[in-house]
Design an enzyme around this catalytic site. Structure first.
Site, mmCIF file in Angstrom:
data_model
loop_
_atom_site.group_PDB
_atom_site.id
_atom_site.type_symbol
_atom_site.label_atom_id
_atom_site.label_comp_id
_atom_site.label_asym_id
_atom_site.label_seq_id
_atom_site.Cartn_x
_atom_site.Cartn_y
_atom_site.Cartn_z
ATOM 1 N N TYR A 196 0.904 -1.291 -0.043
ATOM 2 C CA TYR A 196 0.113 0.087 -0.006
ATOM 3 C C TYR A 196 0.844 1.328 -0.015
ATOM 4 O O TYR A 196 0.461 2.549 0.154
ATOM 5 C CB TYR A 196 -1.046 -0.031 1.222
ATOM 6 C CG TYR A 196 -2.002 -1.045 1.305
ATOM 7 C CD1 TYR A 196 -1.825 -2.403 0.759
ATOM 8 C CD2 TYR A 196 -3.385 -0.460 1.084
ATOM 9 C CE1 TYR A 196 -2.867 -3.205 0.720
ATOM 10 C CE2 TYR A 196 -4.439 -1.389 0.852
ATOM 11 C CZ TYR A 196 -4.288 -2.764 0.907
ATOM 12 O OH TYR A 196 -5.318 -3.510 0.534
ATOM 13 N N ASP A 206 -3.682 -18.115 2.279
ATOM 14 C CA ASP A 206 -4.725 -18.932 1.733
ATOM 15 C C ASP A 206 -5.370 -19.994 2.563
ATOM 16 O O ASP A 206 -6.635 -20.092 2.821
ATOM 17 C CB ASP A 206 -4.291 -19.900 0.527
ATOM 18 C CG ASP A 206 -3.022 -20.253 0.559
ATOM 19 O OD1 ASP A 206 -2.313 -20.014 1.346
ATOM 20 O OD2 ASP A 206 -2.539 -21.000 -0.295
ATOM 21 N N ASP A 248 -6.448 -6.555 5.095
ATOM 22 C CA ASP A 248 -7.600 -6.012 4.554
ATOM 23 C C ASP A 248 -8.450 -7.062 4.210
ATOM 24 O O ASP A 248 -9.674 -6.833 4.485
ATOM 25 C CB ASP A 248 -7.124 -5.285 3.230
ATOM 26 C CG ASP A 248 -8.002 -4.030 2.752
ATOM 27 O OD1 ASP A 248 -9.113 -4.144 3.075
ATOM 28 O OD2 ASP A 248 -7.595 -3.327 1.883
#
Ligand SMILES: NC(=O)c1ccc[n+]([C@@H]2O[C@H](COP(=O)([O-])OP(=O)(O)OC[C@H]3O[C@@H](n4cnc5c(N)ncnc54)[C@H](O)[C@@H]3O)[C@@H](O)[C@H]2O)c1
Length: 358
Positions: free
Chosen positions: A144, A228, A252
């Protein structure tokens, strides 16, 4: 501490922002004022009109002196959401939201995913005790930071790069914050998540720092899952998690999944925190343009974010009162449509404020 503040009085900057942010923040303000009054506290609010309207009017996003002003004059910031279809690319969002997170160095994004009522989870046969997770998302680094660029943009040979930044300092402090949170609250489990099997440099750093730090917290059962697997496990058996700590991008995503497990994004609060410094609190959701301005957005995430702000002030009794009011509203069916109720945004805000004033 500025002159204006004390343990009984705090100064809060309010940035409603865009869309649903403008719907939910006035309700959160009603709720926080009622909770503060109940505890004999005072909150002095100053509103800032930053967002798409202001940007379209005079190109203002985050004024140059804003960061200095917040550090000097405010104890916290309460933010709604930023994003507006009239502003493709969301420059105000990048400058204001990410700008404040980075420039105020708000490195811990804390996102509780708490199931208040078992009827709200989409998972079958799950009780309130099964979904009590706090996600710690690193908030100042990772993918980010906005490092990268285009080469031959718009051509068939286009290249786009997006750097993923991981520093030892940044990884250490978010892991430390998550472990300390668990220790203070007597929580027994911390799970660190990364993708070190594929991101062999940046997330190797996460692995090494985690391996060092977990030894300092022998009373906590610390574990590791690749992202995952983590997302799959959150759905399969959320009861196995107390604290999850991960990087900016994965946090996020994992926190939105956690929010949905607990009843939906309208109910999810977050804190952007630098311990001991001015910090920022906001609902997890965005500006939700399709429901904005219609008195249907759920204000509970924003109200709970105000509760997190009170905890940050050390006003735990008032923070707990806000949480109790939200729980009571949900149990009484006094909710917006996303939680199955028939009330509007303002009516939920009124109900919560009245409950707190009783
Ligand atoms: N922190 C922020 O300011 C923030 C976060 C996420 C997205 N955004 C921005 O918001 C805009 C919309 O993004 P999006 O659609 O991906 O995410 P969103 O969170 O705005 O909406 C996602 C879904 O949740 C619903 N929703 C959101 N808030 C709700 C509430 N309070 N009550 C009931 N339902 C609610 C929406 O109707 C939509 O179906 C974009 O411009 C995006 O960049 C801002």
């Amino acid at each position: 501490m500025t002159e204006a503040t004390s343990s009984r009085r705090k100064r809060v900057a309010v940035i409603p922002g865009d869309g649903a942010g403008k719907d939910v923040i006035p309700e959160a303000v009603k709720v926080l004022q009622a909770a503060a009054a109940r505890g004999g506290r005072e909150v002095a609010l100053t509103e800032f009109d930053w967002g798409a309207d202001r940007y379209l009017r005079d190109s203002t996003t985050l004024p140059a002196d804003a960061v200095e002003m917040f550090r000097r004059d405010y104890d916290a910031i309460l933010l709604g959401a930023l994003g507006d279809p009239r502003v493709p690319g969301n420059q105000p969002g990048a400058d204001i939201l990410l700008g404040l997170r980075f420039k105020l160095d708000l490195y811990a994004n804390v996102r509780p995913c708490v199931l208040f009522d078992r009827r709200l989870t989409p998972l079958k046969d799950r009780a309130e005790k099964d979904i009590q997770i706090t996600v710690f998302r690193e908030n100042t680094e990772g993918a980010y930071v906005g490092m990268g660029g285009f080469f031959k943009k718009g051509t068939a040979d286009e290249i786009a790069t997006q750097e993923d930044i991981n520093t030892r300092k940044g990884v250490e402090r978010i892991l430390r914050y998550a472990f300390e949170f668990a220790r203070e609250r007597g929580l027994k489990r911390v799970c660190m998540s990364d993708k070190a099997n594929a991101l062999a440099f940046g997330h190797d750093l996460w692995q090494r720092v985690f391996a060092e730090m977990r030894r300092e917290y022998p009373e906590i059962a610390s574990s590791h899952m690749y992202i995952d697997n983590l997302l799959m496990q959150m759905v399969r058996d959320p009861a196995q998690f107390d604290v999850i700590v991960t990087c900016n991008l994965f946090g996020d995503i994992a926190s939105d999944l956690g929010a949905q497990l607990a009843g939906g994004i309208g109910l999810a609060p977050s804190g952007n925190i630098h311990p001991g410094q001015v910090s920022m609190f906001e609902p997890v959701h965005g500006s939700a343009p399709t429901i904005a301005g219609k008195n249907i957005a759920n204000p509970m995430g924003a109200a709970l974010a105000a509760g997190m702000m009170f905890s940050h002030f050390g006003w735990d009794t008032e923070a707990e009162a806000i949480e109790a009011a939200v729980r009571a509203a949900i149990l009484a069916g006094k909710t917006t449509a996303d939680l199955g109720g028939t009330l509007g945004t303002r009516e939920v805000g009124d109900w919560l404020a009245n409950h707190l004033s009783r």
